[in-house]
Design a protein around this motif. Structure first.
Motif, PDB file in Angstrom:
ATOM      1  N   UNK A  36      34.299  41.403  37.285  1.00 38.80           N
ATOM      2  CA  UNK A  36      35.530  42.103  37.656  1.00 38.80           C
ATOM      3  C   UNK A  36      36.654  41.118  37.947  1.00 38.80           C
ATOM      4  N   UNK A  37      36.318  40.027  38.618  1.00 37.42           N
ATOM      5  CA  UNK A  37      37.331  39.056  39.017  1.00 37.42           C
ATOM      6  C   UNK A  37      37.739  38.141  37.871  1.00 37.42           C
ATOM      7  N   UNK A  38      36.752  37.583  37.177  1.00 32.30           N
ATOM      8  CA  UNK A  38      37.032  36.549  36.185  1.00 32.30           C
ATOM      9  C   UNK A  38      37.376  37.107  34.801  1.00 32.30           C
ATOM     10  N   UNK A  39      36.771  38.213  34.429  1.00 30.81           N
ATOM     11  CA  UNK A  39      37.019  38.786  33.104  1.00 30.81           C
ATOM     12  C   UNK A  39      38.186  39.767  33.110  1.00 30.81           C
ATOM     13  N   UNK A  40      38.220  40.612  34.154  1.00 31.17           N
ATOM     14  CA  UNK A  40      39.248  41.648  34.193  1.00 31.17           C
ATOM     15  C   UNK A  40      40.400  41.333  35.143  1.00 31.17           C
ATOM     16  N   UNK A  41      40.276  40.256  35.896  1.00 30.07           N
ATOM     17  CA  UNK A  41      41.375  39.832  36.751  1.00 30.07           C
ATOM     18  C   UNK A  41      41.675  40.740  37.932  1.00 30.07           C
ATOM     19  N   UNK A  42      40.665  41.443  38.440  1.00 29.89           N
ATOM     20  CA  UNK A  42      40.875  42.293  39.616  1.00 29.89           C
ATOM     21  C   UNK A  42      41.198  41.394  40.807  1.00 29.89           C
ATOM     22  N   UNK A  43      42.272  41.735  41.506  1.00 25.34           N
ATOM     23  CA  UNK A  43      42.759  40.838  42.567  1.00 25.34           C
ATOM     24  C   UNK A  43      41.867  40.823  43.805  1.00 25.34           C
ATOM     25  N   UNK A  44      41.456  41.992  44.261  1.00 25.35           N
ATOM     26  CA  UNK A  44      40.660  42.086  45.484  1.00 25.35           C
ATOM     27  C   UNK A  44      39.230  42.480  45.132  1.00 25.35           C
ATOM     28  N   UNK A  45      38.312  41.530  45.284  1.00 18.64           N
ATOM     29  CA  UNK A  45      36.912  41.749  44.933  1.00 18.64           C
ATOM     30  C   UNK A  45      36.032  41.327  46.100  1.00 18.64           C
ATOM     31  N   UNK A  46      35.038  42.137  46.413  1.00 25.97           N
ATOM     32  CA  UNK A  46      34.090  41.776  47.475  1.00 25.97           C
ATOM     33  C   UNK A  46      32.697  42.242  47.076  1.00 25.97           C
ATOM     34  N   UNK A  47      31.693  41.444  47.474  1.00 23.05           N
ATOM     35  CA  UNK A  47      30.307  41.784  47.152  1.00 23.05           C
ATOM     36  C   UNK A  47      29.462  41.786  48.413  1.00 23.05           C
ATOM     37  N   UNK A  48      28.627  42.794  48.541  1.00 22.21           N
ATOM     38  CA  UNK A  48      27.676  42.824  49.656  1.00 22.21           C
ATOM     39  C   UNK A  48      26.468  41.973  49.277  1.00 22.21           C
ATOM     40  N   UNK A  49      26.063  41.087  50.191  1.00 12.01           N
ATOM     41  CA  UNK A  49      24.949  40.187  49.930  1.00 12.01           C
ATOM     42  C   UNK A  49      24.020  40.167  51.142  1.00 12.01           C
TER      43      UNK A  49
END
Length: 221
Positions: free
Chosen positions: A86-99
């Motif tokens: 989402x961040x690197x391919x589509x350039x979504x500005x706000x990205x967060x992942x639960x880990x």
């Protein structure tokens, strides 16, 4: 704004419902179509069945015009892969992942993907509830190694240079809240009455650091 959520478990469904009620457009992705039952009949967003890191699935969810993307499935690997796409391919500005794995969270943070490290965060919340008079963590790094905590400082430290307090407790003072304003200490800063002192310490040493600060300074300090 448009938000894409990968994972329709309890967290994903609750997050999607909240955003929908706030007036945002929301698309939820999950491999199991039955998971969308958690959204309820009043949910106005879209439901997309598929793998969250599949580009065609993401496109169907409208990721190209998404302002934010949240990966909250039960799998660390799936979350981080989809977040990076989402961040690197589509350039979504706000990205967060639960880990769940705190060590992985630290690696992902270095990759530029913000994470919510569930285990350290949950432990902190339990400690706040179980030990209301204990030490509350104000911040913890994604790996869970370093914590910023508010210290209970003994009144005997008033008038003592911050550097002396640091040596005595074995931790670095990150900042001081003084009369409602944050102060970054320097070599001239001394502890004043009613200061709220926050230190950065290794997680396993917080108890010892707090005990040292709560005790009066020794004469040779």
């Amino acid at each position: 704004m448009h938000v894409v959520i990968m994972g329709c478990g309890r967290v994903g469904a609750s997050l999607a419902t909240a955003l929908d009620r706030m007036g945002h457009t929301v698309a939820v992705i999950d491999q199991d179509g039955r998971a969308f039952r958690r959204l309820g009949s009043g949910f106005g967003g879209s439901r997309v069945v598929g793998v969250g890191f599949d580009r065609s699935v993401l496109s169907e969810a409208g990721v190209e015009h998404a302002a934010a993307f949240a990966a909250v499935s039960s799998g660390d690997n799936s979350n981080i892969i989809s977040a990076r796409v989402a961040k690197e391919t589509f350039g979504v500005e706000h990205v967060v992942a639960r880990v769940y794995d705190a060590k992985r969270a630290a690696v992902f943070e270095r990759m530029g993907v913000p994470t919510v490290a569930v285990v350290p965060w949950t432990i902190d919340r339990f400690l706040r509830m179980l030990l209301p008079d204990g030490i509350a963590t104000a911040w913890r790094d994604p790996s869970g190694t370093v914590a910023v905590v508010a210290l209970p400082v003994h009144e005997g430290w008033i008038g003592t240079p911050i550097a002396v307090l640091e040596r005595a407790v074995g931790a670095r003072v990150a900042f001081v809240m003084r009369f409602g304003t944050g102060v970054l200490p320097d070599s001239q800063t001394v502890v004043q009455a009613d200061d709220q002192v926050y230190v950065a310490a290794l997680s396993g040493t917080v108890t010892e650091v707090a005990q040292a600060a709560a005790a009066p300074p020794e004469e040779n300090d």
